[in-house]
Design a protein around this motif. Structure first.
Motif, PDB file in Angstrom:
ATOM      1  N   GLU A  39       5.036  17.759   0.738  1.00 15.13           N
ATOM      2  CA  GLU A  39       4.071  16.700   1.004  1.00 15.13           C
ATOM      3  C   GLU A  39       3.296  16.856   2.317  1.00 15.13           C
ATOM      4  O   GLU A  39       2.131  16.481   2.374  1.00 15.13           O
ATOM      5  N   TRP A  40       3.934  17.339   3.353  1.00 14.64           N
ATOM      6  CA  TRP A  40       3.303  17.261   4.673  1.00 14.64           C
ATOM      7  C   TRP A  40       2.802  18.581   5.241  1.00 14.64           C
ATOM      8  O   TRP A  40       2.071  18.570   6.209  1.00 14.64           O
TER       9      TRP A  40
ATOM     10  N   GLN B 223       0.827  -1.208   0.000  1.00 14.60           N
ATOM     11  CA  GLN B 223       0.000   0.000   0.000  1.00 14.60           C
ATOM     12  C   GLN B 223       0.862   1.259   0.000  1.00 14.60           C
ATOM     13  O   GLN B 223       0.545   2.237  -0.684  1.00 14.60           O
TER      14      GLN B 223
ATOM     15  N   HIS C 211      -0.982  18.740   4.306  1.00 15.31           N
ATOM     16  CA  HIS C 211      -1.665  17.492   4.664  1.00 15.31           C
ATOM     17  C   HIS C 211      -2.882  17.699   5.524  1.00 15.31           C
ATOM     18  O   HIS C 211      -3.387  18.643   5.876  1.00 15.31           O
TER      19      HIS C 211
ATOM     20  N   TYR D 101       3.721   8.205   6.365  1.00 11.68           N
ATOM     21  CA  TYR D 101       2.502   8.103   5.574  1.00 11.68           C
ATOM     22  C   TYR D 101       1.272   8.515   6.365  1.00 11.68           C
ATOM     23  O   TYR D 101       1.287   8.582   7.588  1.00 11.68           O
ATOM     24  N   ASP D 102       0.218   8.789   5.591  1.00  5.98           N
ATOM     25  CA  ASP D 102      -1.105   9.002   6.151  1.00  5.98           C
ATOM     26  C   ASP D 102      -2.070   8.189   5.300  1.00  5.98           C
ATOM     27  O   ASP D 102      -1.647   7.290   4.564  1.00  5.98           O
ATOM     28  N   ALA D 103      -3.340   8.509   5.333  1.00  5.99           N
ATOM     29  CA  ALA D 103      -4.332   7.723   4.607  1.00  5.99           C
ATOM     30  C   ALA D 103      -4.192   7.844   3.090  1.00  5.99           C
ATOM     31  O   ALA D 103      -4.657   6.975   2.355  1.00  5.99           O
ATOM     32  N   ASN D 104      -3.531   8.904   2.617  1.00 12.11           N
ATOM     33  CA  ASN D 104      -3.511   9.177   1.179  1.00 12.11           C
ATOM     34  C   ASN D 104      -2.156   9.094   0.494  1.00 12.11           C
ATOM     35  O   ASN D 104      -2.092   8.893  -0.708  1.00 12.11           O
ATOM     36  N   LYS D 105      -1.094   9.312   1.228  1.00 11.91           N
ATOM     37  CA  LYS D 105       0.218   9.368   0.575  1.00 11.91           C
ATOM     38  C   LYS D 105       1.315   8.867   1.494  1.00 11.91           C
ATOM     39  O   LYS D 105       1.108   8.691   2.692  1.00 11.91           O
TER      40      LYS D 105
ATOM     41  N   GLU E 184       2.260   2.013  -3.392  1.00 17.70           N
ATOM     42  CA  GLU E 184       1.218   2.616  -4.227  1.00 17.70           C
ATOM     43  C   GLU E 184       0.976   4.079  -3.842  1.00 17.70           C
ATOM     44  O   GLU E 184       0.886   4.945  -4.714  1.00 17.70           O
ATOM     45  N   LYS E 185       0.887   4.360  -2.536  1.00 14.20           N
ATOM     46  CA  LYS E 185       0.632   5.729  -2.066  1.00 14.20           C
ATOM     47  C   LYS E 185       1.782   6.675  -2.399  1.00 14.20           C
ATOM     48  O   LYS E 185       1.570   7.860  -2.603  1.00 14.20           O
ATOM     49  N   SER E 186       3.006   6.136  -2.412  1.00 13.24           N
ATOM     50  CA  SER E 186       4.176   6.996  -2.632  1.00 13.24           C
ATOM     51  C   SER E 186       4.331   7.409  -4.090  1.00 13.24           C
ATOM     52  O   SER E 186       4.916   8.446  -4.377  1.00 13.24           O
TER      53      SER E 186
END
Length: 126
Positions: free
Chosen positions: A122-123, A51, A126, A105-109, A54-56
Motif C-alpha cells: 500500500e505505501w 471516510q 504511494h 492514511y493519505d488522500a486516497n487510501k 471507505e478509503k480502506s
C-alpha cells in the motif's frame, strides 16, 4: 526540473504499542514521511472514521482493537451485535483505544494494523 512531492501520510498510533513502533520503523526505513497523532489523546472523529472506512475498503468491524482491554472491559463484542454501525463510529470516535492500530492514511487510501506485506503493497507505491 520540478520534483513531485510525496503526499505525507497521517498515522494514528499509540506510543507504547509495539505494532505502532514496528510501523514507524518500517516507514522511516523506507523514507516515507508521515505525521503522527496519538490515538489515545486525539482519536479521529466520526466523519474522519467514516471516510477512513471507505478509503480502506474493509468493514468497520475490522477497525476495532478486539484484543484491547477497553474492548473487553466495555463488552463491545456483545454490544456490537445489538447496535447499528453508526453507533460503532460513535464508540470509536469517543475512545481511540478501541481502534486497531496503527491507522494510516493519505488522500486516497487507508490501512489498519501493520504487516510488512501490507505496508509494502500500500505505501511504497504511494
Amino acid at each position: 526540473m520540478e520534483e513531485r512531492m510525496k503526499a505525507v501520510l497521517t498515522m494514528y498510533s499509540y506510543p507504547p504499542c509495539g505494532t505502532c513502533r514496528k510501523a514507524k520503523k518500517w516507514l522511516n526505513e523506507h523514507s516515507i514521511p508521515y505525521k503522527e497523532i496519538n490515538i489515545a489523546d486525539h482519536p479521529p472523529d466520526e466523519e474522519v472514521l467514516k471516510q477512513l472506512v471507505e478509503k480502506s475498503g474493509i468493514s468497520i468491524g475490522k477497525f476495532f482493537n478486539t484484543s484491547g482491554r477497553h474492548y473487553r472491559d466495555g463488552d463491545f463484542k456483545n454490544r456490537r451485535k445489538n447496535e447499528p454501525e453508526e453507533k460503532w463510529l460513535e464508540w470509536l470516535a469517543q475512545d481511540g483505544m478501541l481502534i486497531k492500530r496503527p491507522l494510516v492514511y493519505d488522500a486516497n487510501k487507508a490501512t489498519v494494523g501493520f504487516s510488512e506485506a501490507l505496508f509494502e503493497n500500500e505505501w511504497t507505491k504511494h
